[in-house]
Scaffold this active site. Structure first.
Site, PDB file in Angstrom:
ATOM      1  N   ILE A  73      -7.263   6.451   1.034  1.00 61.41           N
ATOM      2  CA  ILE A  73      -8.374   5.522   0.836  1.00 61.41           C
ATOM      3  C   ILE A  73      -9.216   5.981  -0.342  1.00 61.41           C
ATOM      4  O   ILE A  73      -9.372   7.172  -0.599  1.00 61.41           O
ATOM      5  CB  ILE A  73      -9.254   5.407   2.099  1.00 61.41           C
TER       6      ILE A  73
ATOM      7  N   SER B 191       0.818  -1.211   0.000  1.00 58.60           N
ATOM      8  CA  SER B 191       0.000   0.000   0.000  1.00 58.60           C
ATOM      9  C   SER B 191       0.856   1.266   0.000  1.00 58.60           C
ATOM     10  O   SER B 191       1.896   1.326   0.662  1.00 58.60           O
ATOM     11  CB  SER B 191      -0.900   0.033   1.242  1.00 58.60           C
TER      12      SER B 191
ATOM     13  N   TYR C  42     -10.411   4.344 -15.939  1.00 62.04           N
ATOM     14  CA  TYR C  42     -10.418   4.956 -14.614  1.00 62.04           C
ATOM     15  C   TYR C  42     -11.827   5.439 -14.255  1.00 62.04           C
ATOM     16  O   TYR C  42     -12.182   5.543 -13.086  1.00 62.04           O
ATOM     17  CB  TYR C  42      -9.414   6.110 -14.563  1.00 62.04           C
TER      18      TYR C  42
ATOM     19  N   LYS D  45     -11.422  11.992  -8.070  1.00 60.70           N
ATOM     20  CA  LYS D  45     -10.084  12.453  -7.700  1.00 60.70           C
ATOM     21  C   LYS D  45      -9.896  13.929  -8.052  1.00 60.70           C
ATOM     22  O   LYS D  45      -9.162  14.652  -7.362  1.00 60.70           O
ATOM     23  CB  LYS D  45      -9.018  11.604  -8.394  1.00 60.70           C
TER      24      LYS D  45
END
Length: 259
Positions: free
Chosen positions: A97, A24, A160, A167
């Protein structure tokens, strides 16, 4: 931990949200902060994730650990209450996250449901705003907040889909938070890593092709890794970057500058 760096974050308190495993981005951030001397608070998503994350918290010597699902009422507040009780302050916050329902992520933006879009926006973007609201009172002498974005926020990246607009909203939220929190000495950064082999990325179709293209197009000629991202955040959390805030920082070997 073999990398030797100076303890430039010694005494600082850092909360890292978003570690799923040792691959991560959040783990890279936590590792870099720890190597630079910071004390850590680390969360895991749920009981299923805990066995994967808990050994990493032990390895990193995290002082505080807790479950955190930002979609569960009260869990976010409980984490910050505990930090306030145990540390009385916070210097660094990492939000790493993101989530969108699989059917909404796979179906293209036109086919994304209102419910799926709202869920993606709440977990991937608005939860950072909620974290910032709780973290700011603990950053009594200033601090740094980081949210993980991606190149698809500003350019269309195949597959995406809904995460692109989400985002983009996250990056805008970082700018507005930087403006609002600047008078308190709190700096806010959107970090945009190049493509990385993380669990979240595995859900994107043809991701291996995206990795290959990124490596070929990057001026530095290679992919970045999670420690590249972590060390960038560690630098931005130091006094060396005390006049840097509000921008999107690319950690991608320069790939974002190539058409």
């Amino acid at each position: 931990m073999t990398d030797q760096i100076r303890p430039v974050l010694s005494g600082m308190k850092a909360l890292v949200v978003g570690i799923a495993n040792e691959h991560s981005i959040a783990y890279g951030c936590a590792s870099a902060f720890r190597r630079a001397g910071a004390d850590l608070a680390i969360t895991w998503l749920n009981d299923k994730a805990r066995p994967h994350v808990e050994p990493l918290t032990t390895e990193l010597g995290a002082e505080l650990t807790a479950p955190l699902d930002v979609s569960v009422h009260g869990q976010l507040e409980a984490v910050f209450d505990r930090i306030g009780e145990s540390w009385g302050r916070l210097d660094i916050l990492v939000h790493s996250i993101a989530f969108a329902p699989k059917v909404d992520l796979a179906g293209g933006l036109l086919n994304c449901s209102a419910e799926g879009f709202a869920k993606a926006m709440d977990i991937s973007c608005h939860s950072f705003v909620r974290m910032a609201r709780l973290a700011a009172p603990l950053m009594k002498e200033g601090g740094s907040m980081f949210a993980m974005s991606y190149y698809g926020a500003n350019r269309v990246v195949s597959n995406y889909n809904v995460m692109g607009p989400v985002k983009a909203a996250l990056e805008a939220a970082c700018r507005y938070l930087a403006y609002e929190l600047g008078p308190q000495g709190i700096r806010v950064h959107a970090i945009s890593p190049g493509p990385l082999k993380t669990r979240a990325a595995s859900g994107l179709k043809d991701f291996d092709l995206l990795l290959s293209k990124a490596a070929e197009s990057a001026p530095l000629g290679e992919l970045v890794d999670i420690m590249d991202v972590g060390y960038t955040c560690a630098y931005l959390a130091t006094p060396f970057a005390k006049r840097v805030t509000g921008s999107t920082v690319y950690v991608d070997g320069g790939a974002n500058i190539v058409a």
